[in-house]
Design an enzyme around this catalytic site. Structure first.
Site, mmCIF file in Angstrom:
data_model
loop_
_atom_site.group_PDB
_atom_site.id
_atom_site.type_symbol
_atom_site.label_atom_id
_atom_site.label_comp_id
_atom_site.label_asym_id
_atom_site.label_seq_id
_atom_site.Cartn_x
_atom_site.Cartn_y
_atom_site.Cartn_z
ATOM 1 C CE LYS A 79 -3.900 1.998 2.453
ATOM 2 N NZ LYS A 79 -4.873 2.053 3.835
ATOM 3 C CB SER A 154 -8.099 3.944 2.507
ATOM 4 O OG SER A 154 -7.411 3.366 3.484
ATOM 5 C CB SER A 178 -8.929 1.199 5.309
ATOM 6 O OG SER A 178 -9.415 2.386 5.090
HETATM 7 N N1 GLN Z 1 -13.453 4.593 5.660
HETATM 8 C C1 GLN Z 1 -13.145 5.118 6.887
HETATM 9 C C2 GLN Z 1 -12.662 6.704 6.747
HETATM 10 O O1 GLN Z 1 -12.783 7.090 5.685
HETATM 11 C C3 GLN Z 1 -11.801 4.294 7.423
HETATM 12 C C4 GLN Z 1 -10.477 4.699 6.562
HETATM 13 C C5 GLN Z 1 -9.413 3.841 6.973
HETATM 14 O O2 GLN Z 1 -9.583 2.854 7.806
HETATM 15 N N2 GLN Z 1 -8.335 4.290 6.530
HETATM 16 O O3 GLN Z 1 -12.022 7.210 7.792
#
Ligand code: GLN
Length: 496
Positions: A79, A154, A178
């Site tokens: 990532k 994400s 995410s």
């Molecule tokens: N979708 C969640 C957010 O937008 C979690 C994102 C994540 O876990 N990095 O914050």
């Protein structure tokens, strides 16, 4: 079976035994990337020569008589939020375009030490803020089950690369879901370790009290092998837990739920959940019972407040963390023509370099932390966080693990929620409590929803440092479903 369809465990075995070479395995995956990447767009950076050089080094170590570890020579997609000294690192943001970090993240370093071959860096929502990869400054990633749908976020490049057979393994980070949400909507396995179980050193910070690196794979054992490879205490991260890594690989091999007590979280289900998701979830629960688990319903009343608490705590921490992007130290610098003050350059750079969701979070967080509002917003959210941790503690007095659907719906169409932040945030309804409490949680595939034929994830939550229970139960579910399905849920990427 072609090399790209093998498990990571099997690839590692074949390479160590000399039945194939790391170079051959890397080339097969590079070919696959070249073939399907125009449709998927999982990667932000791939350098084939550098990939082959890493693979050659593994083959040379073997030729020199070294005994290779279980994942040596196995390719992995990384990532693009972990620093890599030999590759650009953008966090999906324009503000870091062209930045070359001076050092490797601990997770990166441990991948290299385990002999994993890093194929490249994967796409993500800018600074890991989002549930669809639509917030990336570098274009959206497509779900290999249906290219018109999101791959989750994400870590959407990470999930898509594994589901598209571009890589057997990938890394992700989970701040609010995410890893688990993208795993669920692409039909693969994704694990959020216990907070502090995997190092944040060199992970570009979003919300430091929540951010947790973890593995993606197409099966539970592979995820456990990767988890073990990069986890464990790191003196460079002050919140790293100084305790042995839970026996995750052993647990994945054990794959049994006989005698375990499993709690179904009462608060997750009903209105707002797709019927096909609930149907597959219920089947998974019935399956666990038929395998010898004792299933009970458990109430965790504070979980209802997890989402609003998260959307105060995460933006607050983000507003503090992202202050470092000041136009002086990293990447982009706009308007520095000798006539403007440092403040003006900073403002121009941040206006041009941050996307709309990141700006929204910075403003929300700054507001929540501002004097006069701090107690009402940030302070209340921290109290809710304590209540959620207490609900987990009480639940784990009664049961060994908790289960829920990972997400309320299957993968939604690209564009559907892009202009509706609240709808987007709801994707993490079931995953956020474990981030706030810091406990371990995994998503494993549990079938396809009847309405749309898209994958559904089962979430298994375990106590802090009970990561092995996630793998033990996840592997049992996987084994039982595979007997029923005649193999893994994901046999081929259906849209490729
Ligand atoms: N979708 C969640 C957010 O937008 C979690 C994102 C994540 O876990 N990095 O914050």
């Amino acid at each position: 079976m072609s090399l790209i369809h093998q498990t990571a465990a099997e690839l590692g075995r074949l390479i160590a035994a000399g039945e194939t070479s790391a170079v051959e395995v890397a080339q097969a995956h590079l070919d696959r990337i070249a073939e399907v990447e125009p449709k998927v767009h999982a990667f932000l950076h791939v350098d084939p020569d550098a990939v082959l050089a890493q693979a050659r080094a593994v083959d040379e170590r073997r030729a020199a008589g070294e005994r290779l570890g279980p994942l040596a020579g196995v390719p992995i997609a990384h990532k693009d939020v972990f620093t890599t000294a030999d590759m650009p690192t953008t966090a999906g943001s324009k503000i870091l375009e062209g930045w070359r970090p001076p050092y490797d993240a601990t997770v990166t370093r441990r991948l290299r030490e385990a002999g994993l071959v890093i194929l490249g860096k994967t796409n993500l929502d800018e600074f890991a803020m989002g549930s669809s990869t639509e917030n990336s400054a570098y274009g959206v990633t497509h779900n290999p089950w249906d290219l018109s749908r999101i791959p989750g976020g994400s870590s959407g490049g990470a999930s898509a690369s594994v589901a598209a057979y571009q890589a057997p393994l990938s890394t992700g980070t989970d701040t609010g879901g995410s890893i688990r949400q993208p795993a669920a909507v692409t039909g693969i396995v994704g694990m959020k370790p216990t907070y502090g179980g995997s190092s944040r050193y060199g992970l570009i910070a979003f919300a430091s009290s929540l951010d947790t690196p973890g593995p993606f794979a197409r099966n539970v054992l592979d995820a456990a092998l990767l988890h073990e490879a990069f986890s464990g205490h790191d003196p460079m991260d002050s919140t790293s837990i100084d305790a042995p890594v839970p026996p995750v690989v052993e647990a994945a091999r054990q794959a049994s739920v006989d005698g375990l007590r499993i709690g179904v979280v009462k608060e997750f289900g009903g209105n707002g959940y797709q019927p096909g998701v609930l149907a597959r979830f219920q089947e998974a629960v019935d399956l666990l019972e038929s395998l010898g688990a004792k299933v009970v319903e458990v109430s965790c009343p504070s979980f209802t407040y997890a989402l609003p608490a998260y959307y105060l705590i995460a933006p607050s921490e983000c507003s503090s963390n992202l202050a470092r992007f000041d136009a002086m130290r990293y990447g982009l610098r706009v308007g520095d023509d000798g006539t403007r003050s440092a403040e003006e350059v900073m403002a121009l750079t941040r206006a041009a370099g941050f996307g709309p969701e990141v700006k929204r979070r910075i403003m929300l967080g700054t507001y929540a932390l501002s004097s006069g509002y701090y107690d009402a917003y940030y302070g209340s959210a921290q109290k809710v966080r304590t209540l959620i941790a207490r609900d987990f503690d009480a639940a784990f007095q009664q049961v060994d693990v908790l289960v829920s659907p990972t997400t309320p719906t299957t993968a939604f169409p690209i564009g559907e929620r892009a202009d509706d932040p609240m709808a987007m945030y709801l994707a993490d309804l079931c995953t956020i409590p474990s981030n706030l409490a810091g406990n371990a949680a995994i998503s494993v595939p549990c079938g396809l929803a009847d309405e749309d034929g898209l994958p559904v994830g089962l979430q298994i939550m375990a106590p802090v440092l009970g990561d092995d229970r996630c793998y033990r139960v996840g592997a049992a579910v996987e084994k039982a479903f595979e007997d029923r399905w005649g193999g893994p849920l994901l046999k081929e990427a259906p849209a490729l």
